[in-house]
Scaffold this active site. Structure first.
Site, PDB file in Angstrom:
ATOM      1  CD  GLU A 121       5.619   4.739   0.422  1.00 23.83           C
ATOM      2  OE1 GLU A 121       6.197   5.812   0.643  1.00 23.83           O
ATOM      3  OE2 GLU A 121       4.861   4.194   1.243  1.00 23.83           O
ATOM      4  NE  ARG A 144       2.165   8.060   5.641  1.00 26.51           N
ATOM      5  CZ  ARG A 144       3.215   8.796   5.290  1.00 26.51           C
ATOM      6  NH1 ARG A 144       3.614   8.811   4.037  1.00 26.51           N
ATOM      7  NH2 ARG A 144       3.857   9.519   6.188  1.00 26.51           N
ATOM      8  CG  ASP A 167      10.214   6.528   0.883  1.00 27.67           C
ATOM      9  OD1 ASP A 167      11.349   6.985   1.096  1.00 27.67           O
ATOM     10  OD2 ASP A 167       9.453   6.166   1.799  1.00 27.67           O
TER      11      ASP A 167
END
Length: 603
Positions: A436, A337, A460
């Site tokens: 998310e 990420r 999230d």
């Protein structure tokens, strides 16, 4: 000595396991602060400075031990603590109080800390509220060192100790000697608290959020900690001790049996192959990934590489970290990420704005697209590292398709530069996004047509779908991924991904929830990514499931209206499924059958 009447209380199971031991009641030593005027303020200022330096020295040692035991990502917590300790504004304010009020260092420091904490705690900004809790921890250490009071050493407790405390800070948890401490219990906290995360990394049973444990026990009391169900039994009977000794032995036996799954793939009863991946924060975490038999890395959180520096890491520094992980995974997927700074994570050397709601503010991809030099440097490092393994790039906090297109354009620009330079890289490197935000989940098909893969970030996604601040203890009970709205968002994301012909994984905490495996499998999730220690359990669960039955379970629960109703049906399904697969001898060749049959017959 055990009592004839035991007492049971409930808490939140933060790290799984069963423990039986003696309580060590960890409470603050009393610090009496003198209020009378002092004669020599210079002496007080010197003591204040000495207290700060001693505190810094202690924190650096704790950080070093944490890095050795748990890796750099967990140790990075203490970098933030040391930064707060070195805050010159706070130091200057305290020295001014000493001079103006003509009082001792401890009294002035207490005033300064209280003022700072009150100011931070009353802000809406979650990140700054959390810093107030950190400042209290650091302030206590600074006060005690200034006063010359010895701080309790949790690294030298007797064997079979269970620590009971109001709360445990990261520095407390890092000191625990795993040879002697068998569990801990706290009055406050949740599953996502630093102490809970560290307990899972240490594989130390822990129950948090009990509310009043310290008023119910005293040092020396015998206690049973069932961190599988969140039960604490104080002064248990001989019969209860015997029962839980058996349960503990079964738990350890199951852990040993699960090790036999290390080199096996998660293939369901109907023949569906599912990815069982792990989340990491640094190259050091790969040891746990390999030890627990994960078949890939579904989330490499690169922000810890940024947080462990006093400046932005260079392209070469990033390249070496990514290359190390890719090589060690030997061709297995490594999903990396891009920098996810903001929200609850900050960089001391980057002037992020003080925002009223940082989780909805300038963070993650928004920062990187505004500061494209950050993203370019990371993309170049990732591309270069892709020549040494199977690397996939993932963008966080996406909510608009133009963000993907802008990021892809920068990636293509980096590819062109590296081609000109003659550097080798994977020209077809996959670019995916985190799901998310509800904006992506509810229009998943459109977003899926723009990328190569999805990964659902349930932490999230749950927070944003329910409008619940997951770090706010006042409303933490409302944070529930089994909420029908969140499950619908997950189902839509999976459906949209498959309609567009791309794969979808999950890297949030929900992926490691044993109760949720059948639901997510029934929805069609292609891969589960979680804490490495959860991989064997989820792998085992997947091997007991039948796709058609799980799809029927999903159809049933999505007609229900509350998370409580959903969880009740899911737990019943799991219990019946495990009993059925045990009877059918699914794990007969691994001796799982008898173990599970005896366990289910008792339940």
């Amino acid at each position: 000595m055990v009592s004839e009447m035991s007492k049971k209380i409930k808490g939140i199971e933060a790290s799984p396991g069963i423990a039986i031991g003696k309580i060590f009641l960890y409470q603050e030593q009393e610090l009496v602060i003198k209020t009378e005027k002092v004669g020599n303020t210079d002496n007080e200022k010197e003591r204040l400075l000495e207290g700060r330096e001693k505190s810094k020295e202690q924190l650096l040692k704790i950080r070093e031990k944490t890095a050795e035991k748990l890796g750099e990502d967990k140790a990075a917590i203490f970098d933030g603590h040391i930064t707060l300790l070195e805050d010159e504004d706070l130091f200057d304010e305290v020295t001014e109080i000493i001079e103006d009020e003509n009082i001792c260092a401890e009294a002035a420091l207490q005033m300064g800390i209280d003022e700072y904490c009150e100011m931070l705690a009353n802000l809406e900004d979650e990140y700054l509220r959390e810093r107030a809790a950190d400042l209290k921890d650091i302030g206590k250490r600074w006060l005690y060192n200034t006063a010359g009071i010895e701080i309790i050493d949790l690294s030298s407790l007797p064997a079979n100790t269970i620590i009971a405390a109001k709360d445990l800070t990261p520095s407390d948890t890092a000191q625990i000697d795993l040879n002697n401490v068998v569990a801990f219990i706290t009055e406050v906290g949740g599953k996502t608290a630093h102490s809970s995360i560290m307990a899972r990394s240490l594989e130390l049973p822990a129950i948090v959020g009990t509310g009043n444990i310290c008023s119910l026990v005293k040092s020396g009391d015998t206690v049973i900690v069932d961190a599988l169900k969140g039960d604490i039994i104080i002064n248990p009977t001989e019969e209860e001790i015997g029962k839980y000794e058996e349960k503990r032995n079964n738990f350890f036996a199951e852990k040993e049996l699960l090790k036999q799954l290390k080199d096996k793939e998660a293939i369901s009863l109907d023949g569906t192959k599912v990815g069982t991946w792990a989340n990491i924060g640094s190259p050091k975490d790969v040891d746990g990934v390999l030890r627990n038999g994960a078949t890939g890395i579904g989330l490499y959180r690169t922000e810890f590489l940024f947080m462990n520096n006093d400046r932005f890491p260079t392209e070469d520094e990033q390249f070496e970290a990514y290359k190390t992980v890719a090589e060690r995974m030997e061709g297995k997927p490594v999903t990396i990420r891009t920098m996810d700074i903001g929200g609850d994570k900050s960089l001391p050397y980057m002037q992020l704005p003080k925002e009223e709601n940082p989780f909805l503010g300038w963070r993650a991809i928004r920062v990187c697209l505004d500061r494209t030099e950050i993203l370019k440097t990371q993309f170049r490092a990732l591309l270069r590292a892709s020549a040494f393994g199977y690397i996939k790039i993932m963008l966080p906090m996406i909510m608009d398709i133009t963000e993907i297109r802008r990021a892809r354009a920068i990636l293509e620009e980096c590819k062109a530069e590296l081609q000109t330079e003659g550097a080798k890289f994977d020209e077809n490197i996959a670019l995916g996004i985190m799901v998310e935000t509800p904006a992506v989940a509810f229009r998943a098909r459109s977003f899926a047509e723009e990328v190569d893969f999805f990964s659902i970030g349930t932490n999230d996604l749950t927070q944003y779908t329910l409008a619940v601040d997951r770090g706010n203890e006042h409303i933490s009970k409302l944070y529930n991924t089994y909420n029908p709205g969140v499950l619908e968002a997950i189902r839509l994301a999976i459906k949209g991904a498959h309609e567009a012909g791309i794969t979808i994984s999950m890297c949030g905490e929900f992926a490691g929830d044993e109760n949720a495996t059948a639901v997510l499998f029934g929805m069609g999730l292609d891969a589960f990514s979680m804490s490495a220690i959860s991989v064997p359990k989820i792998k085992k669960n997947l091997m007991t499931l039948d796709k058609k039955k799980c799809e029927e379970l999903v159809d049933t629960i999505m007609k229900l209206r509350t998370s409580e109703e959903i969880l009740e049906v899911v737990k019943k399904f799991n219990k019946e499924n495990m009993r059925e697969t045990c009877w059918n001898g699914v794990f007969a060749n691994m001796d799982f059958g008898n173990e599970y049959e005896s366990e289910t017959s008792r339940s």
